[in-house]
Design a protein around this motif. Structure first.
Motif, PDB file in Angstrom:
ATOM      1  N   ALA A   1      10.158  -6.936  -0.573  1.00  0.00           N
ATOM      2  CA  ALA A   1       9.627  -7.680  -1.713  1.00  0.00           C
ATOM      3  C   ALA A   1       8.825  -8.843  -1.117  1.00  0.00           C
ATOM      4  O   ALA A   1       8.032  -8.615  -0.204  1.00  0.00           O
ATOM      5  CB  ALA A   1      10.742  -8.132  -2.645  1.00  0.00           C
TER       6      ALA A   1
ATOM      7  N   LYS B   1       5.645   0.987  11.507  1.00  0.00           N
ATOM      8  CA  LYS B   1       6.941   0.510  10.973  1.00  0.00           C
ATOM      9  C   LYS B   1       8.122   1.016  11.807  1.00  0.00           C
ATOM     10  O   LYS B   1       9.274   0.703  11.505  1.00  0.00           O
ATOM     11  CB  LYS B   1       7.100   1.009   9.536  1.00  0.00           C
ATOM     12  CG  LYS B   1       5.981   0.551   8.577  1.00  0.00           C
ATOM     13  CD  LYS B   1       6.056  -0.935   8.315  1.00  0.00           C
ATOM     14  CE  LYS B   1       4.895  -1.416   7.467  1.00  0.00           C
ATOM     15  NZ  LYS B   1       4.994  -0.977   6.035  1.00  0.00           N
TER      16      LYS B   1
ATOM     17  N   SER C   1       0.802  -1.231   0.000  1.00  0.00           N
ATOM     18  CA  SER C   1       0.000   0.000   0.000  1.00  0.00           C
ATOM     19  C   SER C   1       0.838   1.286   0.000  1.00  0.00           C
ATOM     20  O   SER C   1       0.409   2.305  -0.541  1.00  0.00           O
ATOM     21  CB  SER C   1      -0.924   0.006   1.222  1.00  0.00           C
ATOM     22  OG  SER C   1      -0.137  -0.164   2.398  1.00  0.00           O
ATOM     23  N   THR C   2       2.036   1.239   0.575  1.00  0.00           N
ATOM     24  CA  THR C   2       2.819   2.476   0.707  1.00  0.00           C
ATOM     25  C   THR C   2       3.093   3.169  -0.627  1.00  0.00           C
ATOM     26  O   THR C   2       2.971   4.389  -0.725  1.00  0.00           O
ATOM     27  CB  THR C   2       4.139   2.208   1.461  1.00  0.00           C
ATOM     28  OG1 THR C   2       3.847   1.642   2.739  1.00  0.00           O
ATOM     29  CG2 THR C   2       4.941   3.486   1.649  1.00  0.00           C
TER      30      THR C   2
ATOM     31  N   ARG D   1       1.882 -11.239  -5.881  1.00  0.00           N
ATOM     32  CA  ARG D   1       1.104 -12.263  -5.187  1.00  0.00           C
ATOM     33  C   ARG D   1       0.727 -13.309  -6.219  1.00  0.00           C
ATOM     34  O   ARG D   1       0.622 -13.058  -7.416  1.00  0.00           O
ATOM     35  CB  ARG D   1      -0.121 -11.614  -4.567  1.00  0.00           C
ATOM     36  CG  ARG D   1       0.196 -10.781  -3.318  1.00  0.00           C
ATOM     37  CD  ARG D   1       0.809  -9.438  -3.669  1.00  0.00           C
ATOM     38  NE  ARG D   1       1.120  -8.611  -2.529  1.00  0.00           N
ATOM     39  CZ  ARG D   1       0.244  -7.916  -1.836  1.00  0.00           C
ATOM     40  NH1 ARG D   1      -1.020  -8.005  -2.128  1.00  0.00           N
ATOM     41  NH2 ARG D   1       0.621  -7.154  -0.824  1.00  0.00           N
TER      42      ARG D   1
END
Ligand code: 6PG
Length: 231
Positions: free
Chosen positions: A136, A187, A31-32, A62
């Motif tokens: 990743a 984070k 999302s970032t 994915r």
């Protein structure tokens, strides 16, 4: 943070195009990077890059078809490729609709080899940071972290109960530039561990990102940087 990252993106892109006539970038998922991709498609940034010379790859994906919500390609398509009307020939997504994870990974490695002719050297690799220190789809304790031969691999991630598709460290660390994008208070602990913690016997995967002949940039916002002792 995303505006600063967009400025770096533009600088690296234009340096690459003027040096080699093209700009190769491995996009991050999650999302970032959404805001960065959206910014790049606005008039403030879009007009500063010759997009037909930009070739997009993905640091990971994915194991879902490209139109699924979880797809990193779909996120980039919605935020960047569709607004820019990027030509399909400039996009190298993982062909997740084809076969087993291992086949998808070897197909991607083949296409990387065909494009770069040897070990890929991305002009820019964008990376995110997971709260567990993954980057990743190189998750702690998974096989892909130790892969030194293959460029792209199907990585079984026990904690997720699924396969992820990911570039490996030989490719990531061969990049000319690596930019981490880290945002949010959630984070702060992992970022402090990665940047200021010891390289223990089982380093966090993000601690193993170290371009052998390139630049490493950490783009972090105030919330994510909250526990760092040095800025
Ligand atoms: C993915 C990414 C992954 C991501 C981190 C951070 O496919 O999800 O490659 O490594 O960058 O999990 O994700 P957020 O940006 O959503 O926090």
């Amino acid at each position: 943070m995303s505006i600063a990252a967009a400025e770096i993106f533009v600088r690296i892109a234009n340096n690459s195009v003027s040096t080699s006539g093209q700009f190769t970038v491995a996009l991050a998922g999650g999302s970032t990077p959404r805001l960065l991709y959206k910014l790049l498609a606005t008039d403030k940034f879009r007009t500063r890059i010759d997009w037909k010379r930009v070739f997009f790859f993905f640091g990971d994906e994915r194991n879902v078809p490209p139109d699924f919500e979880q797809s990193n390609f779909r996120m980039a398509y919605e935020t960047l490729f569709a607004p820019l009307k990027t030509s399909e020939s400039n996009i190298f997504r993982w062909h997740t609709e084809f076969g087993e994870p291992e086949e998808i990974a070897s197909d991607y490695a083949d296409r990387l080899g065909a494009f770069f002719g040897r070990t890929p050297r991305f002009d820019l690799t964008l990376l995110g940071l997971g709260s567990d220190g993954h980057t990743a789809s190189l998750f702690p304790g998974t096989d892909a972290v130790n892969e030194t031969a293959k460029m792209a691999i199907a990585n079984w991630v026990e904690k997720l109960g699924e396969y992820r598709l990911t570039l490996t460290f030989p490719v990531i660390n061969n990049s000319a530039n690596v930019v981490f994008l880290v945002s949010g208070e959630e984070k702060a602990v992992v970022l402090k561990s990665v940047l200021e913690g010891e390289l223990g016997p089982e380093p966090l995967p993000a601690q193993l990102v170290n371009p052998v002949n390139g630049e490493l940039f950490w783009m972090v916002d105030e919330d994510a940087a909250g526990l760092l002792t040095s800025r």
